[in-house]
Design a protein around this motif. Structure first.
Motif, PDB file in Angstrom:
ATOM      1  N   LEU A  72     -96.705  -6.858  99.119  1.00 17.71           N
ATOM      2  CA  LEU A  72     -97.225  -8.135  99.629  1.00 17.71           C
ATOM      3  C   LEU A  72     -98.116  -8.098 100.939  1.00 17.71           C
ATOM      4  O   LEU A  72     -99.009  -8.924 101.001  1.00 17.71           O
ATOM      5  N   HIS A  73     -97.903  -7.194 101.647  1.00 17.14           N
ATOM      6  CA  HIS A  73     -98.682  -6.952 102.967  1.00 17.14           C
ATOM      7  C   HIS A  73    -100.221  -6.454 102.564  1.00 17.14           C
ATOM      8  O   HIS A  73    -100.949  -7.021 102.919  1.00 17.14           O
ATOM      9  N   ASP A  74    -100.224  -5.604 101.450  1.00 18.18           N
ATOM     10  CA  ASP A  74    -101.651  -5.127 100.850  1.00 18.18           C
ATOM     11  C   ASP A  74    -102.313  -6.356 100.557  1.00 18.18           C
ATOM     12  O   ASP A  74    -103.559  -6.377 100.591  1.00 18.18           O
ATOM     13  N   THR A  75    -101.548  -7.550  99.794  1.00 21.02           N
ATOM     14  CA  THR A  75    -102.351  -8.357  99.239  1.00 21.02           C
ATOM     15  C   THR A  75    -102.372  -9.696 100.356  1.00 21.02           C
ATOM     16  O   THR A  75    -102.609 -10.858  99.940  1.00 21.02           O
ATOM     17  N   ASN A  76    -101.891  -9.550 101.587  1.00 17.52           N
ATOM     18  CA  ASN A  76    -101.907 -10.448 102.603  1.00 17.52           C
ATOM     19  C   ASN A  76    -101.195 -11.819 102.489  1.00 17.52           C
ATOM     20  O   ASN A  76    -101.379 -12.823 103.031  1.00 17.52           O
ATOM     21  N   ASP A  77    -100.185 -11.416 101.735  1.00 18.83           N
ATOM     22  CA  ASP A  77     -98.979 -12.626 101.575  1.00 18.83           C
ATOM     23  C   ASP A  77     -98.059 -12.120 102.504  1.00 18.83           C
ATOM     24  O   ASP A  77     -96.956 -11.663 102.323  1.00 18.83           O
ATOM     25  N   PHE A  78     -98.427 -12.460 103.787  1.00 12.19           N
ATOM     26  CA  PHE A  78     -97.896 -11.901 104.926  1.00 12.19           C
ATOM     27  C   PHE A  78     -96.566 -12.932 105.106  1.00 12.19           C
ATOM     28  O   PHE A  78     -95.274 -12.273 105.523  1.00 12.19           O
ATOM     29  N   ALA A  79     -96.426 -14.072 104.789  1.00 14.80           N
ATOM     30  CA  ALA A  79     -95.243 -14.996 105.066  1.00 14.80           C
ATOM     31  C   ALA A  79     -94.076 -14.289 103.984  1.00 14.80           C
ATOM     32  O   ALA A  79     -92.795 -14.214 104.539  1.00 14.80           O
ATOM     33  N   ARG A  80     -94.387 -14.368 102.741  1.00 17.88           N
ATOM     34  CA  ARG A  80     -93.521 -13.638 101.827  1.00 17.88           C
ATOM     35  C   ARG A  80     -92.923 -12.478 102.061  1.00 17.88           C
ATOM     36  O   ARG A  80     -91.950 -11.651 101.969  1.00 17.88           O
ATOM     37  N   ALA A  81     -93.898 -11.193 102.635  1.00 12.89           N
ATOM     38  CA  ALA A  81     -93.636  -9.920 103.195  1.00 12.89           C
ATOM     39  C   ALA A  81     -92.719  -9.979 104.094  1.00 12.89           C
ATOM     40  O   ALA A  81     -91.800  -9.269 104.281  1.00 12.89           O
ATOM     41  N   ALA A  82     -92.746 -10.944 105.218  1.00 11.86           N
ATOM     42  CA  ALA A  82     -92.087 -11.091 106.253  1.00 11.86           C
ATOM     43  C   ALA A  82     -90.498 -11.418 105.703  1.00 11.86           C
ATOM     44  O   ALA A  82     -89.629 -10.881 106.280  1.00 11.86           O
ATOM     45  N   ARG A  83     -90.322 -12.241 104.863  1.00 17.99           N
ATOM     46  CA  ARG A  83     -89.190 -12.653 104.167  1.00 17.99           C
ATOM     47  C   ARG A  83     -88.294 -11.677 103.603  1.00 17.99           C
ATOM     48  O   ARG A  83     -87.353 -11.248 103.831  1.00 17.99           O
ATOM     49  N   VAL A  84     -89.075 -10.846 102.841  1.00 22.56           N
ATOM     50  CA  VAL A  84     -88.729  -9.840 101.943  1.00 22.56           C
ATOM     51  C   VAL A  84     -88.146  -8.487 103.064  1.00 22.56           C
ATOM     52  O   VAL A  84     -87.215  -7.853 102.831  1.00 22.56           O
ATOM     53  N   LEU A  85     -89.048  -8.217 103.917  1.00 21.04           N
ATOM     54  CA  LEU A  85     -88.735  -7.279 104.699  1.00 21.04           C
ATOM     55  C   LEU A  85     -87.506  -7.548 105.813  1.00 21.04           C
ATOM     56  O   LEU A  85     -86.868  -6.733 106.180  1.00 21.04           O
ATOM     57  N   THR A  86     -87.380  -8.724 106.177  1.00 29.02           N
ATOM     58  CA  THR A  86     -86.444  -9.528 106.941  1.00 29.02           C
ATOM     59  C   THR A  86     -84.982  -9.140 106.158  1.00 29.02           C
ATOM     60  O   THR A  86     -84.010  -8.522 106.710  1.00 29.02           O
ATOM     61  N   ALA A  87     -84.991  -9.413 104.890  1.00 25.75           N
ATOM     62  CA  ALA A  87     -83.917  -9.081 104.140  1.00 25.75           C
ATOM     63  C   ALA A  87     -83.452  -7.699 103.891  1.00 25.75           C
ATOM     64  O   ALA A  87     -82.292  -7.566 104.023  1.00 25.75           O
ATOM     65  N   ALA A  88     -84.718  -6.852 103.968  1.00 23.04           N
ATOM     66  CA  ALA A  88     -84.274  -5.439 104.050  1.00 23.04           C
ATOM     67  C   ALA A  88     -83.808  -4.961 105.078  1.00 23.04           C
ATOM     68  O   ALA A  88     -82.953  -4.154 105.290  1.00 23.04           O
ATOM     69  N   ARG A  89     -84.381  -5.464 106.313  1.00 26.30           N
ATOM     70  CA  ARG A  89     -83.579  -5.084 107.738  1.00 26.30           C
ATOM     71  C   ARG A  89     -82.284  -5.562 107.821  1.00 26.30           C
ATOM     72  O   ARG A  89     -81.429  -4.792 108.491  1.00 26.30           O
ATOM     73  N   ASP A  90     -82.169  -6.865 107.343  1.00 27.15           N
ATOM     74  CA  ASP A  90     -80.649  -7.262 107.379  1.00 27.15           C
ATOM     75  C   ASP A  90     -79.688  -6.257 106.654  1.00 27.15           C
ATOM     76  O   ASP A  90     -78.443  -6.270 107.099  1.00 27.15           O
ATOM     77  N   ALA A  91     -80.208  -5.972 105.386  1.00 25.17           N
ATOM     78  CA  ALA A  91     -79.302  -4.925 104.702  1.00 25.17           C
ATOM     79  C   ALA A  91     -79.197  -3.634 105.316  1.00 25.17           C
ATOM     80  O   ALA A  91     -78.163  -3.106 104.889  1.00 25.17           O
ATOM     81  N   ALA A  92     -80.134  -3.226 105.922  1.00 29.58           N
ATOM     82  CA  ALA A  92     -80.199  -1.630 106.338  1.00 29.58           C
ATOM     83  C   ALA A  92     -80.735  -1.721 107.546  1.00 29.58           C
ATOM     84  O   ALA A  92     -81.904  -1.406 107.927  1.00 29.58           O
ATOM     85  N   PRO A  93     -79.971  -2.217 108.913  1.00 33.32           N
ATOM     86  CA  PRO A  93     -80.646  -2.445 110.258  1.00 33.32           C
ATOM     87  C   PRO A  93     -81.066  -1.132 110.783  1.00 33.32           C
ATOM     88  O   PRO A  93     -82.017  -1.187 111.906  1.00 33.32           O
TER      89      PRO A  93
END
Length: 195
Positions: A72-93
């Motif tokens: 999503l970062h590579d396709t410039n969908d930064f808002a969605r990338a941030a949501r997905v990566l925030t969920a990943a961070r929350d699951a594995a801080p």
């Protein structure tokens, strides 16, 4: 990437990876490999769909979330990338690769405080990671924390004069950075060797 896709046999490799991804129970690495082949071929929508299919089967997979965030970062969908990566961070801080990717996306999404927090967490474990420190400087400049940003850049080039160009770019590129006309002046300002 999978060896089955090397040597000009990409079509056969992708077909094999599709079959592997269709098996149950799912082998998540096949989704990652297949998505990687699609991305390499410039088929980003297919790559994203492939990772999403893997996540539908394994919604807790941090690795798949990280891959989706990168795509999503590579396709410039930064808002969605941030949501997905925030969920990943929350699951594995503790996953520094997730924090680093999240920070990079947050810079582009304009959430500089959260980006700086992610970069600081990476640097707490790897204080000599100069690339992450340069991203931290970008976040700090954008928040108006010029002194802290400049200190971060000074530590980027300390003992590594070849990184002066990167540091000068960070100073000049930000909306609140500094612009220096000559490399010699940038080196002097940052405390590096004057060329």
């Amino acid at each position: 990437m999978a060896h089955c896709c090397a040597g000009g046999r990409a079509t056969d490799g992708i077909a094999q990876l599709r079959r592997t991804a269709a098996r149950r129970p799912p082998y998540l690495r096949s989704f990652q490999e297949l998505a990687g082949q699609f991305a390499k071929a410039g088929q980003h929508d297919e790559a994203i769909s492939t990772v999403e299919a893997g996540l539908a089967l394994a919604p807790d997979s941090v690795d798949l979330k990280l891959d989706l965030g990168r795509l999503l970062h590579d396709t410039n969908d930064f808002a969605r990338a941030a949501r997905v990566l925030t969920a990943a961070r929350d699951a594995a801080p503790g996953r520094l690769d997730v924090l680093n990717q999240l920070g990079r996306v947050l810079v582009l999404h304009g959430d500089y405080a959260a980006a700086a927090d992610a970069f600081r967490r990476v640097l707490a474990q790897y204080p000599d990671d100069r690339s992450t420190r340069a991203y931290l400087a970008t976040s700090l400049f954008e928040q108006g924390e010029r002194d802290a940003a400049e200190a971060a850049l000074r530590s980027v080039i300390r003992g590594q004069p070849q990184l002066l160009g990167r540091a000068a770019f960070v100073m000049a590129a930000g909306s609140r950075g500094r612009f220096v006309f000559a490399q010699r002046d940038a080196a002097r300002f940052l405390g590096g060797e004057a060329g």
